[in-house]
Each structure stands twice: as C-alpha cells, then as structure tokens.
Design a protein around this motif. Sequence first.
Motif, PDB file in Angstrom:
ATOM      1  N   TRP A  32       0.805  -1.213   0.000  1.00  0.00           N
ATOM      2  CA  TRP A  32       0.000   0.000   0.000  1.00  0.00           C
ATOM      3  C   TRP A  32       0.845   1.273   0.000  1.00  0.00           C
ATOM      4  O   TRP A  32       0.520   2.235  -0.704  1.00  0.00           O
ATOM      5  N   HIS A  33       1.935   1.316   0.764  1.00  0.00           N
ATOM      6  CA  HIS A  33       2.698   2.563   0.842  1.00  0.00           C
ATOM      7  C   HIS A  33       3.297   2.924  -0.519  1.00  0.00           C
ATOM      8  O   HIS A  33       3.487   4.107  -0.831  1.00  0.00           O
TER       9      HIS A  33
ATOM     10  N   ARG B 214       1.759   2.085  -3.470  1.00  0.00           N
ATOM     11  CA  ARG B 214       0.599   2.583  -4.242  1.00  0.00           C
ATOM     12  C   ARG B 214       0.217   3.995  -3.795  1.00  0.00           C
ATOM     13  O   ARG B 214      -0.128   4.851  -4.630  1.00  0.00           O
ATOM     14  N   GLN B 215       0.290   4.238  -2.495  1.00  0.00           N
ATOM     15  CA  GLN B 215      -0.075   5.558  -1.971  1.00  0.00           C
ATOM     16  C   GLN B 215       0.861   6.639  -2.513  1.00  0.00           C
ATOM     17  O   GLN B 215       0.427   7.748  -2.855  1.00  0.00           O
TER      18      GLN B 215
ATOM     19  N   ASP C 227      -0.323   9.887  -4.594  1.00  0.00           N
ATOM     20  CA  ASP C 227       0.050  11.246  -4.201  1.00  0.00           C
ATOM     21  C   ASP C 227       0.762  11.978  -5.333  1.00  0.00           C
ATOM     22  O   ASP C 227       0.548  13.181  -5.545  1.00  0.00           O
TER      23      ASP C 227
END
Length: 366
Positions: free
Chosen positions: A18-19, A21-22, A26
């Motif tokens: 997830w980090h 993809r995040q 952003d």
Amino acid sequence: MYFVISLGVGEPVFLTPWHIRQTAIDTLDRGTTRYTANAGLIQLREEISAFYERKYNAKYDPKSEVMVTVGGSEGIDMCIRSMICPGDEVIVVEPSFVCYKPIVETCGGTAVVVETKNENNFKLMPEELESVITDKTKLLVLPFPNNPTGAVMREDDLAAIADVIIKHNIFVLSDEIYSELTYGSSKHVSVASIIGMKERTVVINGFSKTYSMTGWRLGYALGPSAIITQMTKLHQYAIMSAPTTSQYAAIEALRNGEKDIEKMRDDYDMRRRFTVNAFREIGLDCFEPEGAFYLFPCIKSTGLSSEEFCEKLIMSKRVAVVPGNAFGDSGEGFIRVSYCYSIENIKEAVRRIGEFIKEIKETNGN
C-alpha cells in the motif's frame, strides 16, 4: 466439472504494498506527470545504486552507470541490441526465459545454447561454458536465479565461471530479476561483485517480482558507462522515458520496502517447501529450487512428452502448467510449476496432478 487452476504464470499473488501505491497516488494528485530524463529520475538512479551497493557489494555511478527501463525485458532488449552485431555469437544458458534467443537473432547474432543439467542442479558449469566459446563469442546471458528451474549460482559457482569469462574476454548480461527471491542462509550474489567482472557485466533487474509490481513496468540496467550510454540512446529513441508515476513509486519501494520483501519472500519460501515435498510425494522427481518462485519437476517417468503431459493435464484435471521445452530443448521431460499462487490453489492443483499421474500409471499397467 473442475474449475481451472493455473500454476503457469509468474505473476505474484500479492498486491503491490500500500505505501508504494499511496506514493503513486500522491504523485498523480500533485500533477507530477511529465517526462523524466531519458535515463530515469536521478533520485531513482541514486536509490538503485545504493541498493546494489548495500545488498550486493557492487557500486555504480547513478549518473553514468544506471538507467531506468520499461521492465527488465526492455533492459535485456536494449543491452543485446547495443552490443551485438551481425555474426556475433551469444551464449544462452538454457532452460531459461524465452526472450533471449529471439532478440539475439533479431540483431543478426547467433544464439549458442549451453544446456544446464538436472544432476548439476541446473547450474552452469565452467567446463560447459568453456566448450561453447569461440572467437566469435561476445556475450554470455546469465539468468540466475533462474526461470524456469529456480536454480541459483552461489559465489563459488560464479567465481568458477568468472575465470573462464575473463580468460576469453567476453561480456555478460546478468538477468537478476529474481535476486531478492533467494532462499536459505546464503543470499544472492551478483556476478558483478566478483573481482574482474563489473567492467564486463551489464546487470538487469527490476521491481516486478521483488515488490509485486508487474503491471508498473519498471526495471533498470547497471553497467559500464560506455554500454549504458549506448543503451540510453536506443531507449531515448524507442521509449523516451519510463513511466513517471512508476518511477516515484519505485523510489518509495527502495527506500521503505525491505519489510515487504522479507514478508513476501518468507511466504514464497513456505510455498516452495510445501510444493517440493508435495510433488515428491506424488512420485515426481524434483530438485529443490533455491530461488525465484518456480518448480521444475521431471515427468519422464510418465512416458509423456512435456507438451503431451500439459495438454492431457489441463483437459482431464483442469490444471495449467507450462511444458519444459518452452524454455529450450533441454527442458523436454520437465514441466514448470509456479508457486506464487495461493496455498489453497497449490494444494488442490497438486492433488489433481497426483490423481492424473496415478491414472497414467494404471493405464500403463505400472
């Protein structure tokens, strides 16, 4: 009627963490969507350089010895096209990934196959390499950890073939896309870290397997500046630059993705050990792979060819695996099984394959 289970594709079951993809989200939200430098974002090249120095003791100048590619596949293509002229010979280790020989032939080169053997755990032996080198040999394609066999070349193995490579003054394309998926106490060793090899090696790696980022299409090449410069020229005219969003995501992966690697590698290792034991229990000879996420069991005992085995298996038991001869003639008599799928699907697939083998033996009167 069974539903089809595929153990045929090297597509990690995990989502991109997830980090990572995040970070991409952003970046898009900020409107950071323009071209990057042809060779890739300098921040990313710096992180790649730091990664290889930290992990594999191979130091590269991010400004001149690193380029970012559209997947590892583009890196392989750019390397061979930059180095090979008509008439040059390229040694291709088989069984191996399917793209090497066609790219060599597209460039007018001649692919010279050296076959690795089950009894040697599918490692390249120095005497095997020596036997196929001629005065036309320019490049050796070294694909370890290996797809499809899962074989790994450890430091002593690499040192032995490095002596041959240096003696004959040839170059190496080291495809290390599965470098972080190496199991056991000994970690991956890059051939570029062997004394005398960095200046004659182009390393290809990427993010698809290590961080489960297959669809992001991002890889990289490391090598002597003279070769990387020519590769970047071809890349510039063919591609322009790798996807910007993917490059920012990759920076995050390299900076903060170590725990993700460890978790996925541990899960793959569990599946690896289970699948090896399961295939042995159903009566198929299977050497224990030490890297990647593939098994290469021998099916010669069934009396079927690789293609016959796979065709009959999918028709009767709805399990898809890949015939070994897809990876070169030396793969005949084997099948490639990917264990990067869910453990539930692996268990059910092995159960069906066990049924299939039992039926074959009954039909043959064994």
